[in-house]
Design a protein around this motif. Structure first.
Motif, PDB file in Angstrom:
ATOM      1  N   UNK A 118      -0.180   2.845  -3.516  1.00 52.49           N
ATOM      2  CA  UNK A 118      -0.604   1.898  -2.482  1.00 52.49           C
ATOM      3  C   UNK A 118      -2.037   1.467  -2.808  1.00 52.49           C
ATOM      4  N   UNK A 120      -3.865  -0.639  -1.576  1.00 56.65           N
ATOM      5  CA  UNK A 120      -4.754  -0.958  -0.450  1.00 56.65           C
ATOM      6  C   UNK A 120      -5.537   0.259   0.020  1.00 56.65           C
ATOM      7  N   UNK A 121      -5.100   1.408  -0.430  1.00 58.81           N
ATOM      8  CA  UNK A 121      -5.821   2.612  -0.034  1.00 58.81           C
ATOM      9  C   UNK A 121      -6.544   3.212  -1.232  1.00 58.81           C
ATOM     10  N   UNK A 142     -11.480  12.531   3.222  1.00 60.46           N
ATOM     11  CA  UNK A 142     -10.785  11.279   3.467  1.00 60.46           C
ATOM     12  C   UNK A 142      -9.756  10.980   2.394  1.00 60.46           C
TER      13      UNK A 142
ATOM     14  N   UNK B 416     -13.200   7.813   5.961  1.00 61.99           N
ATOM     15  CA  UNK B 416     -13.291   6.836   4.876  1.00 61.99           C
ATOM     16  C   UNK B 416     -14.522   5.933   5.041  1.00 61.99           C
ATOM     17  N   UNK B 452     -13.584  -2.386   0.826  1.00 61.70           N
ATOM     18  CA  UNK B 452     -12.671  -1.305   1.180  1.00 61.70           C
ATOM     19  C   UNK B 452     -12.376  -1.297   2.670  1.00 61.70           C
ATOM     20  N   UNK B 455      -9.879  -3.762   4.336  1.00 60.46           N
ATOM     21  CA  UNK B 455      -8.463  -3.698   4.018  1.00 60.46           C
ATOM     22  C   UNK B 455      -7.701  -3.106   5.194  1.00 60.46           C
ATOM     23  N   UNK B 457      -5.523  -0.737   7.078  1.00 57.03           N
ATOM     24  CA  UNK B 457      -5.131   0.630   6.778  1.00 57.03           C
ATOM     25  C   UNK B 457      -3.870   0.953   7.549  1.00 57.03           C
ATOM     26  N   UNK B 458      -3.240   1.986   7.142  1.00 50.21           N
ATOM     27  CA  UNK B 458      -2.082   2.453   7.880  1.00 50.21           C
ATOM     28  C   UNK B 458      -0.771   1.848   7.408  1.00 50.21           C
ATOM     29  N   UNK B 459      -0.811   0.792   6.636  1.00 51.08           N
ATOM     30  CA  UNK B 459       0.460   0.267   6.152  1.00 51.08           C
ATOM     31  C   UNK B 459       0.779   0.935   4.827  1.00 51.08           C
ATOM     32  N   UNK B 460       2.023   1.018   4.582  1.00 52.41           N
ATOM     33  CA  UNK B 460       2.426   1.782   3.418  1.00 52.41           C
ATOM     34  C   UNK B 460       3.011   0.877   2.361  1.00 52.41           C
TER      35      UNK B 460
END
Lengths: 229, 562
Positions: A118, A120-121, A142, B416, B452, B455, B457-460
């Motif tokens: 992923x 995006x992470x 994190x 983060x 960063x 973006x 977050x939380x979507x996979x």
């Protein structure tokens, strides 16, 4: 805290358990031959993993990619969680971030996304003292995986990284040059990599709770195999 | 109040020299039929029905705001005690040429200078005149200062630029011992700041404002008495357009009461409907909502350092108590800051300015101190620090952290931003970034370095299983079918390879896959016409190279398979 809890503490290693089933479950590498050589059947769940190689591009990322994809919560994370239990369960639940500290080139998102990561992470940091940034990433709590490219010239910085990785409970990989193979290291697992026509040559220099050995992964980088992705 | 000596026109509308539309509706319902407002009583108007109004508005009007604003924090006040204190002062508007006096102090007024007079005439009258330029920013600051004083009495304060502040006091009367005492204490507080306000308290904001502007310091609690008390006010206090006022004056309408007697419809048709609405609002017949003033607070603190501090570690120690004070200040207000400015003064060198930017609202001293430490570690001090000033950005509302029930969340999302801000504090903002995919065929444009924290977050990611199942390499985000592999490492700039017909890179290269032709980007000037190959060099490194098609030609290394 009961005695069982104490004995299960990941920092505790008992010689009796060498290679046994009771060592903490690892993170499957995605390569069954390698899994068989590692205690716990995969990458160690705590502590620093050192990968020693002089060249970029022989398949060092391909080696890690299945595990990283697993940490991203893709692939068959749920099935794995059921099978393995708790050790990496927290990682799967939380889908932490993937930190790249001072990579040699820019990680290429389309290839990584195709590999199941992923993007995006992902967090890319270019740090001149890469050890410091890597330690911060490990200590932040994190990240579910931290990949760092650092020279670690003094043993103290390596020791600090190992301690941080030990406490962080995350997949911590440190890439160093091959000449460091002769130096002592506190890492949990040390693997020297060399590319060849017949696949990726792995020399396990140190494996806490396991034994040193060498093997060749034909799936990575051999001319015969299909491209990894 | 002296009556104007203009010829009076009869207030009887039917006989007035008004246009036909006004004359045609001689006895329609009037704006306000009789003093006392009996017609409306009990007719669904709660403000009129109760003896005391629901709201009580205090208008604080500053007639001399132009000069007062210059005196408040300015140089006029500083040398007021000097030898020029005796000189009369006037203010001019430089933005409008500065030829006309806008405001004159008491001495100038005594000398016969009035606002609106030409500056040259004023100087002729009083040659020792001191002329200042008005400053709209200071005028605004004065108004905000008054509003902050007012906030001690009520939370409902609104600004009425340029020269008034409105306070809703209904709920505060008991605490401050009644309206009269409250007004007295408000007036005393403002007077201690050197201001000469005019206060008026009525049930509606506009009426209060009109009274205060007209200079009548009234205290009216009952809405019923409003029409009778408003009636004698000159219309000038409404600040309607000059043209309208003149037009009304030619009709003999010079006071609010006379205006109220005009027919409603005709009045609205003849003048703007807004004016009738204002009359209704002043009477309390129409709701009048006001925007509340929110003080843009900052935390500013200065400290002189004695002895001077040379190293950053001790500097950190000196700043940390200030951070603790800042966080207490924030805690009381339920606020947080997003950035802090730190100015370090030196003996000779220019001050060092540091800006700490946080990834989100922050109110914990430990976190700020952490970041400050990283920031100071990479700061080179040009000399010993003599003093420092800490200044916060405007305060923002603190976000409450939702704790986890069982406290077992290992990777908390909040970590983060903290990690990113810590890395950025030491490495610089550009050194830390995220990645995002772009639907693009050109390899170098298919990804972007993004912030960063922006973006989602939380979507996979789409399951890798689907990627592997299909024979084609489908990129999950772009939907682009990658039938050819992509390298995990991409060079920022393609690197030219030696060898003309057969490229070399640390030895001869062995072709594995290719060619993959990519031709794209003619529209934005970064035209790409390339044939890509996957090759392997003798050391076992798999490379992604391309041959430039077209005039230039040549081989380039673009990526490395990790």
């Amino acid at each position: 805290m009961s005695l069982d809890d104490l004995l299960r503490h990941p920092a505790l290693w008992r010689a009796r358990e060498q290679g046994g089933s009771s060592s903490p479950a690892g993170l499957p590498t995605g390569y069954p031959e390698l899994d068989r050589c590692l205690p716990g059947g995969g990458w160690p769940s705590r502590g620093l993993i050192e990968i020693l190689t002089d060249r970029t591009g022989i398949g060092e990322l391909t080696l890690l990619l299945p595990a990283l994809a697993r940490l991203c919560g893709t692939a068959d994370a749920a099935a794995h969680r059921d099978a393995v239990g708790t050790s990496y369960g927290t990682l799967h639940d939380s889908h932490g971030w993937l930190a790249w500290i001072s990579p040699p080139y820019s990680p290429y998102a389309p290839a990584l996304a195709a590999g199941g990561i992923d993007v995006r992470r992902m967090l890319v940091a270019r740090a001149t003292p890469a050890e410091w940034a890597m330690e911060q990433a490990l200590r932040s709590g994190a990240c579910s995986a931290v990949l760092g490219w650092a020279a670690c010239r003094d043993r103290q910085s390596l020791r600090r990284l190992q301690l941080a990785a030990e406490q962080a409970c995350c997949f911590a990989v440190l890439f160093r040059a091959l000449r460091a193979a002769h130096e002592a290291s506190s890492a949990v697992l040390r693997i020297a990599l060399e590319g060849s026509r017949d696949g990726l040559e792995l020399r396990i220099l140190k494996s806490r709770g396991g034994r040193t050995t060498s093997l060749r992964l034909a799936a990575i980088g051999s001319t015969a195999s299909a491209p990894a992705h | 109040m002296t009556r104007p000596v203009l010829p009076r026109v009869m207030p009887d509308v039917s006989s007035s020299p008004a246009p036909a539309d006004l004359a045609a509706v001689p006895r329609r319902p009037r704006l306000r039929p009789a003093a006392g407002g009996g017609r409306r009583r009990g007719a669904g108007d709660p403000a009129a029905a109760t003896a005391t109004a629901r709201e009580l508005w205090l208008a604080v009007h500053l007639p001399d705001y132009i000069l007062e604003s210059l005196r408040l924090g300015g140089d006029a006040g500083r040398d007021a005690g000097g030898d020029r204190a005796a000189a009369p002062v006037v203010a001019v508007d430089l933005a409008r040429g500065g030829k006309v006096v806008c405001d004159a102090d008491a001495r100038a007024t005594a000398a016969g200078i009035t606002p609106g007079m030409a500056l040259n005439s004023a100087l002729a009258v009083e040659p020792t005149l001191r002329v200042l330029s008005r400053d709209p920013r200071r005028e605004r600051a004065l108004l905000e200062a008054v509003a902050r004083v007012a906030q001690a009495f009520t939370p409902r304060v609104s600004l009425e630029p340029p020269d008034a502040v409105l306070l809703e006091l209904r709920g505060s009367l008991r605490l401050f011992g009644g309206a009269r005492r409250l007004c007295a204490s408000m007036g005393a507080q403002l007077a201690s700041h050197g201001l000469a306000p005019r206060l008026a308290l009525t049930p509606t904001p506009l009426a209060s404002l009109w009274f205060a502007r007209a200079g009548e310091q009234v205290l009216l609690r009952r809405p019923g008495s409003l029409p009778a008390r408003l009636a004698p006010l000159p219309l000038a206090c409404t600040r309607w357009p000059e043209r309208t006022l003149q037009l009304l004056a030619t009709m003999g309408v010079r006071r609010v009461g006379e205006c109220l007697r005009l027919p409603r419809d005709g009045f609205a048709r003849r003048f703007e409907p807004r004016l009738r609405l204002e009359l209704d609002r002043a009477m309390g017949h129409a709701p009048d909502t006001r925007r509340a003033f929110v003080a843009a607070e900052r935390y500013v603190v200065s400290r002189d350092l004695e002895p001077e501090i040379e190293d950053t570690t001790r500097l950190q120690g000196a700043i940390e108590p200030l951070l603790d004070a800042l966080c207490r200040f924030l805690q009381v207000r339920g606020a947080a800051v997003e950035s802090l400015d730190l100015r370090l003064r030196h003996r000779e060198a220019a001050p060092t300015r540091l800006r700490l930017r946080f990834a989100g609202p922050v109110s914990e001293a430990a976190r700020i101190a952490d970041l400050l430490r990283e920031r100071l570690a990479r700061t080179m001090l040009p000399g010993p620090v003599r003093g420092l000033r800490l200044r916060s950005a405007p305060l923002v509302e603190a976000r409450a952290e939702a704790g986890e029930l069982f406290g077992n969340g290992h990777h908390c999302a909040a970590a983060v931003p903290q990690l990113v801000e810590r890395l950025r504090a030491r490495l610089g903002a550009e050194a830390v970034h995220g990645l995002s995919l772009v639907a693009e065929h050109r390899p170098e444009a298919a990804q972007e370095n993004g912030d960063v924290l922006l973006l989602p977050s939380g979507n996979r990611c789409i399951s890798a299983k689907t990627v592997r199942k299909g024979k084609s390499h489908r990129s999950p985000m772009t939907g682009e079918y990658l039938r050819f592999p992509r390298p995990a490492w991409l060079l920022a700039d393609p690197q030219p390879l030696e060898g003309d017909a057969t490229p070399r890179y640390e030895g001869p290269l062995e072709m594995e896959e290719g060619p993959e032709r990519i031709e794209s980007g003619w529209w934005d000037g970064r035209d790409v016409r390339r044939d890509y190959y996957v090759v392997r060099n003798p050391a076992g490194v798999r490379l992604w190279i391309f041959r430039e098609r077209g005039a230039r030609g040549g081989w380039f290394l673009h990526g490395v398979f990790g």
